[in-house]
Design an enzyme around this catalytic site. Sequence first.
Site, PDB file in Angstrom:
ATOM      1  N   SER A 122      -1.890 -19.387  36.713  1.00 60.28           N
ATOM      2  CA  SER A 122      -1.863 -19.352  38.171  1.00 60.28           C
ATOM      3  C   SER A 122      -2.621 -20.564  38.691  1.00 60.28           C
ATOM      4  CB  SER A 122      -2.520 -18.057  38.659  1.00 60.28           C
ATOM      5  OG  SER A 122      -2.703 -18.089  40.057  1.00 60.28           O
ATOM      6  N   LYS A 167       2.733 -20.243  37.943  1.00 54.07           N
ATOM      7  CA  LYS A 167       2.672 -19.642  39.285  1.00 54.07           C
ATOM      8  C   LYS A 167       1.864 -20.582  40.157  1.00 54.07           C
ATOM      9  CE  LYS A 167      -0.338 -15.904  40.987  1.00 54.07           C
ATOM     10  NZ  LYS A 167      -0.740 -14.491  40.747  1.00 54.07           N
ATOM     11  N   LYS A 177       0.181 -21.149  44.150  1.00 57.79           N
ATOM     12  CA  LYS A 177      -0.194 -20.494  45.394  1.00 57.79           C
ATOM     13  C   LYS A 177       0.492 -21.213  46.552  1.00 57.79           C
ATOM     14  CE  LYS A 177      -3.245 -17.512  43.785  1.00 57.79           C
ATOM     15  NZ  LYS A 177      -3.139 -16.058  44.001  1.00 57.79           N
ATOM     16  N   ASP A 202       2.897 -17.336  44.823  1.00 59.70           N
ATOM     17  CA  ASP A 202       2.066 -16.231  45.310  1.00 59.70           C
ATOM     18  C   ASP A 202       1.505 -16.620  46.669  1.00 59.70           C
ATOM     19  OD1 ASP A 202       0.340 -14.112  45.714  1.00 59.70           O
ATOM     20  OD2 ASP A 202      -0.883 -14.465  43.917  1.00 59.70           O
ATOM     21  N   GLU A 233       5.400 -13.492  45.117  1.00 65.98           N
ATOM     22  CA  GLU A 233       4.351 -12.472  45.068  1.00 65.98           C
ATOM     23  C   GLU A 233       3.688 -12.323  46.433  1.00 65.98           C
ATOM     24  OE1 GLU A 233       1.600 -13.219  41.860  1.00 65.98           O
ATOM     25  OE2 GLU A 233       0.137 -11.763  42.590  1.00 65.98           O
ATOM     26  N   ASP A 265       1.341  -7.334  44.932  1.00 62.55           N
ATOM     27  CA  ASP A 265       0.006  -7.363  44.330  1.00 62.55           C
ATOM     28  C   ASP A 265      -0.917  -6.546  45.247  1.00 62.55           C
ATOM     29  OD1 ASP A 265      -2.614  -8.070  43.614  1.00 62.55           O
ATOM     30  OD2 ASP A 265      -2.289 -10.217  43.516  1.00 62.55           O
ATOM     31  N   LYS A 315      -3.213  -4.859  38.536  1.00 60.72           N
ATOM     32  CA  LYS A 315      -4.591  -5.282  38.260  1.00 60.72           C
ATOM     33  C   LYS A 315      -5.407  -4.007  38.178  1.00 60.72           C
ATOM     34  CE  LYS A 315      -4.379  -9.678  40.756  1.00 60.72           C
ATOM     35  NZ  LYS A 315      -4.725 -10.385  42.010  1.00 60.72           N
ATOM     36  N   GLY A 359      -4.555 -11.281  37.432  1.00 65.69           N
ATOM     37  CA  GLY A 359      -5.910 -11.697  37.069  1.00 65.69           C
ATOM     38  C   GLY A 359      -6.760 -11.886  38.296  1.00 65.69           C
TER      39      GLY A 359
HETATM   40  O1  OSB Z   1      -3.538 -13.107  43.954  1.00 63.78           O
HETATM   41  O2  OSB Z   1      -3.252 -13.010  41.885  1.00 63.78           O
HETATM   42  C1  OSB Z   1      -3.967 -13.281  42.840  1.00 63.78           C
HETATM   43  C2  OSB Z   1      -7.213 -14.918  41.644  1.00 63.78           C
HETATM   44  C3  OSB Z   1      -8.124 -14.285  42.455  1.00 63.78           C
HETATM   45  C4  OSB Z   1      -7.691 -13.383  43.390  1.00 63.78           C
HETATM   46  C5  OSB Z   1      -6.329 -13.112  43.519  1.00 63.78           C
HETATM   47  C6  OSB Z   1      -5.405 -13.723  42.684  1.00 63.78           C
HETATM   48  C7  OSB Z   1      -5.850 -14.667  41.763  1.00 63.78           C
HETATM   49  C8  OSB Z   1      -4.957 -15.432  40.905  1.00 63.78           C
HETATM   50  C9  OSB Z   1      -5.532 -16.021  39.644  1.00 63.78           C
HETATM   51  O3  OSB Z   1      -3.812 -15.679  41.173  1.00 63.78           O
HETATM   52  C10 OSB Z   1      -5.327 -15.149  38.478  1.00 63.78           C
HETATM   53  C11 OSB Z   1      -6.177 -15.582  37.315  1.00 63.78           C
HETATM   54  O4  OSB Z   1      -5.944 -16.653  36.773  1.00 63.78           O
HETATM   55  O5  OSB Z   1      -7.105 -14.818  36.944  1.00 63.78           O
HETATM   56 MG    MG Z   2      -1.582 -12.282  43.676  1.00 59.46          MG
END
Ligand code: OSB
Ligand code: MG
Length: 398
Positions: A162, A188, A190, A215, A240, A265, A289, A317
């Site tokens: 991510s 992925k 953002k 995402d 996402e 999510d 999660k 994550g």
């Molecule tokens: O939205 O999935 C998410 C990290 C912190 C809070 C929300 C998210 C994320 C990530 C990173 O996308 C996931 C990771 O690498 O742990």
């Molecule tokens: Mg997310």
Amino acid sequence: MSHPSQGRATHSAPDLPPTPLTVTAIELFWVRMPLVAPFETSYGRVHDRECLLVRLEGRHPDRGPVEGWGEVVADADPGYSYETTGTAWHVLTEFILPRLPGATLPDEHTLRATYEWVRGHPMAKAGVEMAYLDARARALDMPLWRVYGGDPARDRIPVGVSIGIQDSLDDLLSLVERWLQRGYRRIKIKIKPGHDEEPVRAIRDRFGDIPLMVDANAAYTLADAPRLEALDAYDLMMIEQPLHEDDLLDHAELQRRLRTPICLDESIKHVHGAREALTLGSCRIINIKQGRVGGPSDARAIHDLCRSRGVPVWCGGMLETGIGRSHNIALTTLPGFTLPGDTSGSDRYYHEDLIDPPVTVNPDGTITVPREPGLGYRVVRERVERYTVKYKAWRQAS
Ligand code: OSB
Ligand code: MG
């Protein structure tokens, strides 16, 4: 007073002997760890990760003393969810942890029954259940994945990466290149309004047909539907969490207008919500999660529901330390986790992780599931203490 998602076994719960662990001590660490690089999402940027670590010490009649570690994934700020390290500290120190020392807990359902009355605060609760499961696994001399109910055939789990919002497209493209070279199975990125189609197009132009997803962390509204419809042209695996976390109806409306699957999510907070979302057609994929949904048992319940409906899931994550990360690896061994998750190698996040060895990713984009008892990684207490900014412990009266 019982809540249907709490304290109950689910059909894939593993068949384990009762493990009468008497809790002898609980320790709570508030840690702050510098990230190798800041992580930016539609709601903000973090430079350090703050979280709580729970250490449960227990005594088993046959095996003697065992320990277990769990992670409370709440962040310092309420940008992802209302929970923060501070709210979790409050709820755990005032209401959940003080009553545990002296209790004998044969399984996680008896543990969960001690805090079932506490409303909300899923991340706080999840950290405690994780610590218990690790201790239980060690008492049973089993790897953690078995206590999660994982599939023994899944000795490697597929993983992706991510990537946060970058200052420039060049920075983004070089990160994509780096993680693809390391073998990660999907990328992925953002997105947020105004930063969506352009980076997606740039990645497609440069890297072609790679497994790619985005995402939004709830940054759009239904009024932005045309922007999101434009993404349909890029064959994304999924979008996402495009809309507000509480808006299942608008997600259903948006999903009807999109060819690309929506993955939820933030919206999926418990198994009931997951059932509502699937029934309404708000998504076609779910990111699980364990912190967000209240713990390993709740994560398994959502996994089971999705599996029974043929809906793929993957493990999200929260920039976890090696402790939370190893719990995510164990969770991902459940058979419905068919899509690569966000559980990346330790070096993506920290120069020095709290566990030895660190989590590494194989050249084929998988993580090898440890076979040793418990987490399967050694928690380095000296490092935990070095990053601790606040500490509290409770011990069984002797
Ligand atoms: O939205 O999935 C998410 C990290 C912190 C809070 C929300 C998210 C994320 C990530 C990173 O996308 C996931 C990771 O690498 O742990
Ligand atoms: Mg997310």
